[in-house]
Design an enzyme around this catalytic site. Structure first.
Site, PDB file in Angstrom:
ATOM      1  N   GLU A   1      36.672  30.923  79.165  1.00  0.00           N
ATOM      2  CA  GLU A   1      36.595  32.088  78.261  1.00  0.00           C
ATOM      3  C   GLU A   1      38.014  32.326  77.773  1.00  0.00           C
ATOM      4  OE1 GLU A   1      33.631  33.316  77.698  1.00  0.00           O
ATOM      5  OE2 GLU A   1      32.660  32.182  79.285  1.00  0.00           O
TER       6      GLU A   1
ATOM      7  N   CYS B   1      40.205  40.408  74.573  1.00  0.00           N
ATOM      8  CA  CYS B   1      39.914  39.127  73.914  1.00  0.00           C
ATOM      9  C   CYS B   1      39.075  39.338  72.664  1.00  0.00           C
ATOM     10  CB  CYS B   1      39.203  38.197  74.883  1.00  0.00           C
ATOM     11  SG  CYS B   1      37.715  38.923  75.575  1.00  0.00           S
TER      12      CYS B   1
HETATM   13  P1  NAD Z   1      47.104  32.899  80.887  1.00  0.00           P
HETATM   14  O1  NAD Z   1      46.414  31.691  80.390  1.00  0.00           O
HETATM   15  O2  NAD Z   1      48.577  32.949  80.797  1.00  0.00           O
HETATM   16  O3  NAD Z   1      46.757  33.141  82.424  1.00  0.00           O
HETATM   17  C1  NAD Z   1      45.425  33.277  82.876  1.00  0.00           C
HETATM   18  C2  NAD Z   1      45.368  32.941  84.352  1.00  0.00           C
HETATM   19  O4  NAD Z   1      45.652  31.562  84.521  1.00  0.00           O
HETATM   20  C3  NAD Z   1      46.392  33.687  85.192  1.00  0.00           C
HETATM   21  O5  NAD Z   1      45.786  34.059  86.406  1.00  0.00           O
HETATM   22  C4  NAD Z   1      47.466  32.642  85.415  1.00  0.00           C
HETATM   23  O6  NAD Z   1      48.243  32.850  86.565  1.00  0.00           O
HETATM   24  C5  NAD Z   1      46.632  31.378  85.546  1.00  0.00           C
HETATM   25  N1  NAD Z   1      47.335  30.108  85.308  1.00  0.00           N
HETATM   26  C6  NAD Z   1      48.494  29.900  84.652  1.00  0.00           C
HETATM   27  N2  NAD Z   1      48.791  28.579  84.642  1.00  0.00           N
HETATM   28  C7  NAD Z   1      47.793  27.939  85.306  1.00  0.00           C
HETATM   29  C8  NAD Z   1      47.511  26.571  85.608  1.00  0.00           C
HETATM   30  N3  NAD Z   1      48.324  25.590  85.247  1.00  0.00           N
HETATM   31  N4  NAD Z   1      46.366  26.296  86.279  1.00  0.00           N
HETATM   32  C9  NAD Z   1      45.511  27.267  86.641  1.00  0.00           C
HETATM   33  N5  NAD Z   1      45.735  28.588  86.387  1.00  0.00           N
HETATM   34  C10 NAD Z   1      46.864  28.918  85.723  1.00  0.00           C
HETATM   35  O7  NAD Z   1      46.445  34.134  80.133  1.00  0.00           O
HETATM   36  P2  NAD Z   1      46.857  35.667  80.249  1.00  0.00           P
HETATM   37  O8  NAD Z   1      48.102  35.891  79.454  1.00  0.00           O
HETATM   38  O9  NAD Z   1      46.821  36.098  81.673  1.00  0.00           O
HETATM   39  O10 NAD Z   1      45.601  36.377  79.539  1.00  0.00           O
HETATM   40  C11 NAD Z   1      45.531  36.635  78.180  1.00  0.00           C
HETATM   41  C12 NAD Z   1      44.581  35.655  77.518  1.00  0.00           C
HETATM   42  O11 NAD Z   1      43.292  35.742  78.108  1.00  0.00           O
HETATM   43  C13 NAD Z   1      44.373  35.958  76.047  1.00  0.00           C
HETATM   44  O12 NAD Z   1      44.430  34.769  75.301  1.00  0.00           O
HETATM   45  C14 NAD Z   1      42.963  36.535  75.999  1.00  0.00           C
HETATM   46  O13 NAD Z   1      42.321  36.386  74.777  1.00  0.00           O
HETATM   47  C15 NAD Z   1      42.297  35.775  77.092  1.00  0.00           C
HETATM   48  N6  NAD Z   1      41.092  36.480  77.548  1.00  0.00           N
HETATM   49  C16 NAD Z   1      39.869  35.948  77.238  1.00  0.00           C
HETATM   50  C17 NAD Z   1      38.708  36.616  77.625  1.00  0.00           C
HETATM   51  C18 NAD Z   1      37.337  36.083  77.267  1.00  0.00           C
HETATM   52  O14 NAD Z   1      36.362  36.505  77.875  1.00  0.00           O
HETATM   53  N7  NAD Z   1      37.208  35.179  76.316  1.00  0.00           N
HETATM   54  C19 NAD Z   1      38.800  37.804  78.351  1.00  0.00           C
HETATM   55  C20 NAD Z   1      40.063  38.302  78.650  1.00  0.00           C
HETATM   56  C21 NAD Z   1      41.207  37.625  78.254  1.00  0.00           C
END
Ligand code: NAD
Length: 509
Positions: free
Chosen positions: A266, A300
């Site tokens: 997502e 999001c």
């Molecule tokens: P991010 O991708 O930076 O981090 C998300 C998660 O992934 C965090 O817990 C982070 O620690 C972890 N992570 C980072 N590197 C990783 C790796 N190499 N392997 C596994 N996990 C890793 O995103 P963010 O800044 O925390 O969140 C914002 C983003 O989330 C925005 O793009 C937003 O649109 C999206 N979002 C989507 C939805 C949806 O339902 N589509 C809902 C909420 C947020």
């Protein structure tokens, strides 16, 4: 950018008395390894910058030890059956409601959310759990399809992936993991959950509630940490549910592909709103303000760009600007506010960069446009006009309270521009002619679209919620598909009549 931000918000140091990651029953291996040098996240309040806590990152060794423990407990959890699992989840759902006030306080502290934005998280999380408690039994009933051979009886069982990893972002510290975890637990999976390193406090407390207050089975744990901890989670699970950015989603999907485990992603969005000339402009502008600014635009499915038919453009922009100016912003500690602080220095810098770039390229700022002075990460609602698709603010996810509005000749141009995007999460169409609105909605390349409403498809649990294009792979919710994604089908064939041999067996007759 992410790296710079980590320097601002996260200190890496030697912690000897590190906290274990929320488990009473941690193995010695896990505890021993925590006495080594570990990185830790310094959690700061976005409202005023004060330090709230230091949370050690969970090492790879600890993730492996915790995964082994959860995996060992999972068969017993499955054997309990749906009804007994539902009883544990019911108690957890009640626990969320009973602890609402403490949890809302924690959410506000670590995210900077306004009271109104934080208030719904625990009860929403509880309502998601209640939905699966109510429906899991029926959704998981084995299928008994008609057999083409009258002597063969067929069954489709829905067997859980033993260990599911749930990796979540910071914009909903409680609601994000709760969107996914109750369905996985009800399906009979064990779950290892990794909250964002920016906001681990609330989720760690909710998992503590499951483990310590309720004494629930050892099938759920929380492993705080950053990207390395997340990568370790992907390496130990049988299925991964990831919510976050496109960039990290690609990394997670690649690793899942190497390991040949299913993943559901997502990801981000750049949601368009199409306002036709005959729309109710009062309602549309109210929706635009709320849709773009709830959670300070850090959702999001927030409205990220608006296309307005020429005849309605001036009046719509006037209403939008008036309403944007009226929003009250602050911590909400002493006065009522509509929106709070942004969650991190990195996020506010993304917003600043996009607005500054747009202005350099000819955009005009009608409200806001600069972060507010003083402590805290406050960026005001910002209406931008004279924007076009050469600007990042119309193409990249902003994730902030920025509302760029473009004048279009007609609905066809609006649809063309709405679809001129790498993203395809949600969108909306506004018109008094519902039939025409539905016809236009069919042309927009997104996973969820509303006619005369905004950001609402995600809250209907019977609808699958997922993105097209770069906005994701797979979906959550959606009735039975939302729980079956945590299972693998096992088909069983048994005979009802047993002759000595079947006609096609040897010897060939
Ligand atoms: P991010 O991708 O930076 O981090 C998300 C998660 O992934 C965090 O817990 C982070 O620690 C972890 N992570 C980072 N590197 C990783 C790796 N190499 N392997 C596994 N996990 C890793 O995103 P963010 O800044 O925390 O969140 C914002 C983003 O989330 C925005 O793009 C937003 O649109 C999206 N979002 C989507 C939805 C949806 O339902 N589509 C809902 C909420 C947020």
């Amino acid at each position: 950018m992410r790296h710079t931000h980590l320097k601002l918000r996260i200190a890496v140091g030697r912690l000897c008395a590190a906290e274990p990651c929320a488990t009473e029953g941690d193995s010695m291996t896990a505890r021993d390894s925590l006495t080594a040098t570990v990185a830790s996240s310094v959690i700061q309040s976005p409202s005023d910058g004060r330090e709230l806590a230091r949370v050690p990152d969970t090492s790879r060794a600890d993730v492996e030890a915790i995964a082994a423990r959860l995996r060992a407990a999972q068969p017993k959890w499955l054997a309990l059956g749906v009804e007994s699992r539902a009883q544990w989840l019911r108690r957890w759902s009640q626990w969320l409601v009973e602890h609402n006030d403490e949890l809302v306080t924690l959410i506000r502290a670590e995210t900077g959310k306004a009271p109104g934005d934080a208030a719904g998280e625990p009860t929403y999380g509880a309502s998601v759990a209640d939905y699966w408690i109510e429906n899991a039994g029926a959704f998981l009933e084995p299928g008994r399809p008609e057999s083409t051979n009258p002597t063969q009886s067929l069954e489709i069982q829905h067997c859980p992936h033993p260990l599911v990893g749930v990796i979540s972002p910071w914009n909903g510290p409680l609601s994000m993991p709760m969107l996914d975890i109750p369905a996985a637990l009800m399906a009979g999976c064990a779950v290892i959950s990794k909250p964002s390193d920016l906001t681990p406090l609330t989720w760690r407390e909710v998992v503590r509630g499951w483990r310590e207050d309720l004494g629930a089975p050892d099938v759920l744990d929380c492993v705080p940490g950053g990207g390395e901890t997340g990568a370790a989670v992907v390496d130990v699970v049988d299925m991964i549910q990831f919510t976050g950015s496109v960039r990290t989603g690609r990394i997670v999907a690649s690793r899942a592909g190497e390991r040949l485990i299913p993943c559901s992603l997502e990801l981000g969005g750049k949601d368009p709103m199409i306002v036709l000339a005959d729309a109710d402009l009062e309602r549309a502008s109210n929706a635009a303000i709320w849709g773009a600014c709830f959670n300070v635009g850090q959702g999001c499915s927030c409205v990220e760009r608006i296309y307005v038919e020429s005849a309605a453009y001036d009046e719509f922009v006037r209403l939008l600007t008036e309403k944007a100016t009226q929003l009250r912003q602050g911590s909400g500690d002493t006065e009522p506010v509509d929106i709070g602080a942004m969650s991190s220095e990195e996020q506010i810098q993304i917003v600043e960069r996009q607005v500054e770039d747009a202005v350099r390229a000819g955009a005009r700022v009608l409200t806001g446009g600069q972060r507010l002075p003083g402590p805290g990460l406050y960026y005001p609602p910002t209406v931008l006009v004279d924007v076009d698709h050469t600007m990042d603010v119309m193409r990249e996810e902003t994730f902030g309270p920025v509302i760029p509005v473009m004048r279009v000749v007609d609905a066809a141009e609006a649809v063309l521009l709405a679809n001129d995007s790498d993203y395809g999460l949600c969108g909306s169409v506004w018109t008094r002619d519902r039939t025409r609105g539905l016809a236009i909605a069919d042309l927009v390349e997104v996973g969820g679209i509303c006619v005369n409403d905004v950001c609402s498809t995600n809250f209907q649990l019977s609808l699958p919620s997922g993105g097209w294009k770069n906005s994701g792979v797979g979906s959550r919710f959606g009735g039975e598909s939302g729980i079956k994604k945590y299972t693998r089908p096992r088909v069983v064939l048994s005979t009802t009549d047993e002759p000595v041999k079947e006609p096609h067996w040897y010897p060939v007759g």
